[in-house]
Design a protein around this motif. Structure first.
Motif, PDB file in Angstrom:
ATOM      1  N   THR A  86       0.832  -1.213   0.000  1.00  0.00           N
ATOM      2  CA  THR A  86       0.000   0.000   0.000  1.00  0.00           C
ATOM      3  C   THR A  86       0.861   1.255   0.000  1.00  0.00           C
ATOM      4  O   THR A  86       0.583   2.219  -0.726  1.00  0.00           O
ATOM      5  CB  THR A  86      -0.930   0.001   1.222  1.00  0.00           C
ATOM      6  OG1 THR A  86      -1.763  -1.154   1.170  1.00  0.00           O
ATOM      7  CG2 THR A  86      -1.795   1.254   1.247  1.00  0.00           C
ATOM      8  N   LEU A  87       1.921   1.257   0.803  1.00  0.00           N
ATOM      9  CA  LEU A  87       2.796   2.425   0.862  1.00  0.00           C
ATOM     10  C   LEU A  87       3.470   2.697  -0.477  1.00  0.00           C
ATOM     11  O   LEU A  87       3.591   3.850  -0.908  1.00  0.00           O
ATOM     12  CB  LEU A  87       3.857   2.231   1.950  1.00  0.00           C
ATOM     13  CG  LEU A  87       3.371   2.341   3.402  1.00  0.00           C
ATOM     14  CD1 LEU A  87       4.494   1.978   4.363  1.00  0.00           C
ATOM     15  CD2 LEU A  87       2.858   3.746   3.689  1.00  0.00           C
ATOM     16  N   ARG A 108       2.342   1.820  -3.459  1.00  0.00           N
ATOM     17  CA  ARG A 108       1.320   2.323  -4.389  1.00  0.00           C
ATOM     18  C   ARG A 108       1.003   3.791  -4.114  1.00  0.00           C
ATOM     19  O   ARG A 108       0.875   4.595  -5.047  1.00  0.00           O
ATOM     20  CB  ARG A 108       0.041   1.493  -4.264  1.00  0.00           C
ATOM     21  CG  ARG A 108       0.157   0.093  -4.844  1.00  0.00           C
ATOM     22  CD  ARG A 108      -1.188  -0.624  -4.777  1.00  0.00           C
ATOM     23  NE  ARG A 108      -1.065  -1.971  -5.274  1.00  0.00           N
ATOM     24  CZ  ARG A 108      -1.016  -2.309  -6.557  1.00  0.00           C
ATOM     25  NH1 ARG A 108      -1.073  -1.349  -7.468  1.00  0.00           N
ATOM     26  NH2 ARG A 108      -0.908  -3.560  -6.924  1.00  0.00           N
ATOM     27  N   GLN A 109       0.859   4.146  -2.844  1.00  0.00           N
ATOM     28  CA  GLN A 109       0.537   5.533  -2.506  1.00  0.00           C
ATOM     29  C   GLN A 109       1.664   6.461  -2.928  1.00  0.00           C
ATOM     30  O   GLN A 109       1.413   7.567  -3.426  1.00  0.00           O
ATOM     31  CB  GLN A 109       0.271   5.643  -1.002  1.00  0.00           C
ATOM     32  CG  GLN A 109      -1.031   4.993  -0.558  1.00  0.00           C
ATOM     33  CD  GLN A 109      -1.213   5.011   0.945  1.00  0.00           C
ATOM     34  OE1 GLN A 109      -0.263   5.256   1.696  1.00  0.00           O
ATOM     35  NE2 GLN A 109      -2.433   4.756   1.399  1.00  0.00           N
ATOM     36  N   GLN A 110       2.900   6.017  -2.724  1.00  0.00           N
ATOM     37  CA  GLN A 110       4.037   6.840  -3.131  1.00  0.00           C
ATOM     38  C   GLN A 110       4.022   7.057  -4.635  1.00  0.00           C
ATOM     39  O   GLN A 110       4.272   8.165  -5.118  1.00  0.00           O
ATOM     40  CB  GLN A 110       5.341   6.174  -2.688  1.00  0.00           C
ATOM     41  CG  GLN A 110       6.567   7.084  -2.761  1.00  0.00           C
ATOM     42  CD  GLN A 110       7.147   7.191  -4.147  1.00  0.00           C
ATOM     43  OE1 GLN A 110       6.973   6.292  -4.968  1.00  0.00           O
ATOM     44  NE2 GLN A 110       7.827   8.301  -4.423  1.00  0.00           N
ATOM     45  N   ARG A 111       3.720   5.998  -5.405  1.00  0.00           N
ATOM     46  CA  ARG A 111       3.684   6.122  -6.861  1.00  0.00           C
ATOM     47  C   ARG A 111       2.571   7.068  -7.295  1.00  0.00           C
ATOM     48  O   ARG A 111       2.756   7.895  -8.190  1.00  0.00           O
ATOM     49  CB  ARG A 111       3.480   4.753  -7.503  1.00  0.00           C
ATOM     50  CG  ARG A 111       3.513   4.818  -9.030  1.00  0.00           C
ATOM     51  CD  ARG A 111       3.087   3.514  -9.648  1.00  0.00           C
ATOM     52  NE  ARG A 111       3.305   3.510 -11.090  1.00  0.00           N
ATOM     53  CZ  ARG A 111       2.383   3.203 -11.991  1.00  0.00           C
ATOM     54  NH1 ARG A 111       1.168   2.864 -11.608  1.00  0.00           N
ATOM     55  NH2 ARG A 111       2.657   3.204 -13.272  1.00  0.00           N
ATOM     56  N   GLU A 112       1.386   6.943  -6.679  1.00  0.00           N
ATOM     57  CA  GLU A 112       0.271   7.813  -7.053  1.00  0.00           C
ATOM     58  C   GLU A 112       0.606   9.278  -6.792  1.00  0.00           C
ATOM     59  O   GLU A 112       0.317  10.147  -7.623  1.00  0.00           O
ATOM     60  CB  GLU A 112      -0.985   7.393  -6.279  1.00  0.00           C
ATOM     61  CG  GLU A 112      -1.552   6.045  -6.724  1.00  0.00           C
ATOM     62  CD  GLU A 112      -2.629   5.527  -5.789  1.00  0.00           C
ATOM     63  OE1 GLU A 112      -2.937   6.224  -4.786  1.00  0.00           O
ATOM     64  OE2 GLU A 112      -3.151   4.423  -6.039  1.00  0.00           O
ATOM     65  N   ARG A 113       1.217   9.563  -5.639  1.00  0.00           N
ATOM     66  CA  ARG A 113       1.621  10.947  -5.348  1.00  0.00           C
ATOM     67  C   ARG A 113       2.634  11.435  -6.367  1.00  0.00           C
ATOM     68  O   ARG A 113       2.556  12.567  -6.856  1.00  0.00           O
ATOM     69  CB  ARG A 113       2.204  11.045  -3.931  1.00  0.00           C
ATOM     70  CG  ARG A 113       1.189  10.963  -2.812  1.00  0.00           C
ATOM     71  CD  ARG A 113       1.808  11.412  -1.498  1.00  0.00           C
ATOM     72  NE  ARG A 113       2.934  10.560  -1.129  1.00  0.00           N
ATOM     73  CZ  ARG A 113       2.836   9.458  -0.398  1.00  0.00           C
ATOM     74  NH1 ARG A 113       1.644   9.069   0.035  1.00  0.00           N
ATOM     75  NH2 ARG A 113       3.897   8.749  -0.086  1.00  0.00           N
ATOM     76  N   ARG A 167       0.972  12.230  -9.714  1.00  0.00           N
ATOM     77  CA  ARG A 167       0.207  13.498  -9.654  1.00  0.00           C
ATOM     78  C   ARG A 167       1.162  14.689  -9.750  1.00  0.00           C
ATOM     79  O   ARG A 167       0.873  15.682 -10.443  1.00  0.00           O
ATOM     80  CB  ARG A 167      -0.610  13.564  -8.361  1.00  0.00           C
ATOM     81  CG  ARG A 167      -1.850  12.683  -8.350  1.00  0.00           C
ATOM     82  CD  ARG A 167      -2.805  13.090  -7.254  1.00  0.00           C
ATOM     83  NE  ARG A 167      -2.204  12.936  -5.937  1.00  0.00           N
ATOM     84  CZ  ARG A 167      -2.286  11.834  -5.185  1.00  0.00           C
ATOM     85  NH1 ARG A 167      -2.928  10.777  -5.651  1.00  0.00           N
ATOM     86  NH2 ARG A 167      -1.726  11.775  -3.998  1.00  0.00           N
TER      87      ARG A 167
END
Length: 417
Positions: free
Chosen positions: A153-154, A156-161, A164
């Motif tokens: 999850t971490l 994935r969240q880092q990649r999404e940020r 963006r």
């Protein structure tokens, strides 16, 4: 079994050489070299007879120099040149005579330019989709083997940020009136940043320094491969040596197409554009777009993902054999959606030697999913996609599954001092 004792094979240049040996790059059409040379001859005449403007000089230098070495850098360069060509082919940027279509000859040339524009718009769309799909595949391959908990999850969240922020940077360049060249310089910089982030994951540095030490169960050979993904002499050099020359030739061709159009547009007051020269450009555009599409289809083919249609009321099953405990079962799937948003049931079960089943992953309906688990029993594991609840709609499924044997750590030699 050997797979249970040896673990995964390191992804080295030698390993990739054996893999790529099975997939030789198809030769380019004869017209590529001939038409590139013909366009070069026409541009040389214009360069010789008229001084070059600064922007023309920059492009002429690119034409004269060797293309970049990296495969993905060349793909971005082709995409940049395609957009530059489309800019020149826009109605408002064409020479005045071709816009007014005052003569039958102008009408014919305008129709030819319209045809060229359609070809380049089509290949641009296909290249954009290819690059987006390829980026997702690289990331998803890594994530398929990541533990499906806070660690995955971490990441994935880092990649999404990160994505963006990258899009915001591109928007800022466009809003500030940046050129196509400016935008693609930024896009390539961002692509290298993505590669650096993968390398950080493999070497446990940067944003992943704390996280990677918790990645128990992630195949070390995968981490080793992505750590070396940017190295000039790393495993990916094998791909560059085998498939790079065809792409470099196409990069030269698209640069020559753009240079001739740019020089012709800039000198239209001094030298009339000949119909036969536009015909050569049209032939070159036909050959280039056809060969470039073949190339990205070739390097985009993957035998990892499969596609199948699951009829209404039916299921699709895949059985994976596991030889040792602490292996990983991994999957990545999605439905190929049409006009309707559809889902599919999915569950995983263990099948004992006597045929008894034990539910491992409970049934749930998904549009897509990606996951893995560590096995505690050797034997067979059945992955089931269930469309039995649907009375009317078949589902088109794209999926990849894998049974990863335990990675055996290489014993460390201890020496006494």
């Amino acid at each position: 079994m050997a797979s249970a004792t040896n673990g995964l094979v390191p992804i080295t240049r030698a390993f990739l050489a054996r893999y790529y040996e099975k997939y030789p790059c198809p030769p380019l059409a004869d017209g590529v070299a001939r038409l590139t040379a013909e366009l070069g001859r026409l541009s040389d005449g214009l360069r010789r007879d008229f001084p070059l403007a600064p922007g023309e000089q920059l492009l002429a230098q690119e034409v004269d120099n060797e293309p970049a070495h990296k495969i993905d850098e060349n793909l971005w360069k082709n995409r940049e040149q395609i957009e530059e060509i489309l800019y020149l082919l826009e109605e408002s940027h064409r020479p005045k005579g071709l816009r007014q279509k005052a003569t039958p000859e102008d009408v014919d040339m305008a129709a030819a330019l319209d045809s060229i524009e359609v070809k380049f718009k089509d290949i641009l769309t296909k290249l954009e989709k290819f690059q987006a799909r390829n980026a997702d595949n690289v990331f998803n391959t890594v994530m398929t083997y990541m533990p499906q908990d806070f660690r995955g999850t971490l990441i994935r969240q880092q990649r999404e940020r990160s994505e963006r922020n990258k899009q915001a940077e591109v928007d800022a360049v466009v809003n500030a009136g940046g050129s196509i060249r400016d935008r693609y310089a930024l896009l390539w910089k961002q692509q290298m940043e993505r590669r650096r982030q993968l390398a950080q994951l493999g070497s446990a540095t940067g944003v992943y320094k704390t996280l990677v030490k918790y990645l128990v169960g992630v195949p070390q050979v995968l981490l080793d491969f992505i750590r070396q993904i940017n190295d000039d002499n790393g495993p990916m050099e094998e791909q560059r040596e085998r498939y790079g020359p065809s792409l470099y030739t196409l990069t030269k061709m698209v640069l020559n197409i753009r240079l001739f159009l740019l020089l012709s547009w800039g000198r239209v007051e001094q030298q009339k554009i000949e119909t036969e020269n536009i015909t050569i450009v049209q032939q070159a555009a036909d050959v280039y777009t056809s060969e470039f599409e073949k190339f990205i289809k070739f390097i985009g083919n993957s035998d990892e993902y499969k596609e199948t249609a699951i009829p209404a009321g039916k299921t699709h099953e895949v059985v994976l054999a596991v030889d040792a405990v602490n292996s990983y079962i991994a999957w990545d799937f999605s439905l190929i959606q049409g006009t309707l948003s559809l889902d599919i049931g999915f569950h995983v079960e263990y099948v004992s030697p006597t045929g008894e089943t034990t539910l491992i992953l409970p049934y749930r309906r998904y549009e897509s999913d990606q996951g893995n688990f560590c096995t505690i029993l050797a034997g067979s594991y059945r992955l089931v996609w269930d469309n039995s609840y649907s009375a009317f709609f078949k589902k088109s499924l794209r999926y990849k599954v894998d049974a990863v044997p335990p990675v055996i750590e290489t014993p460390q030699v201890v020496t006494e001092s």
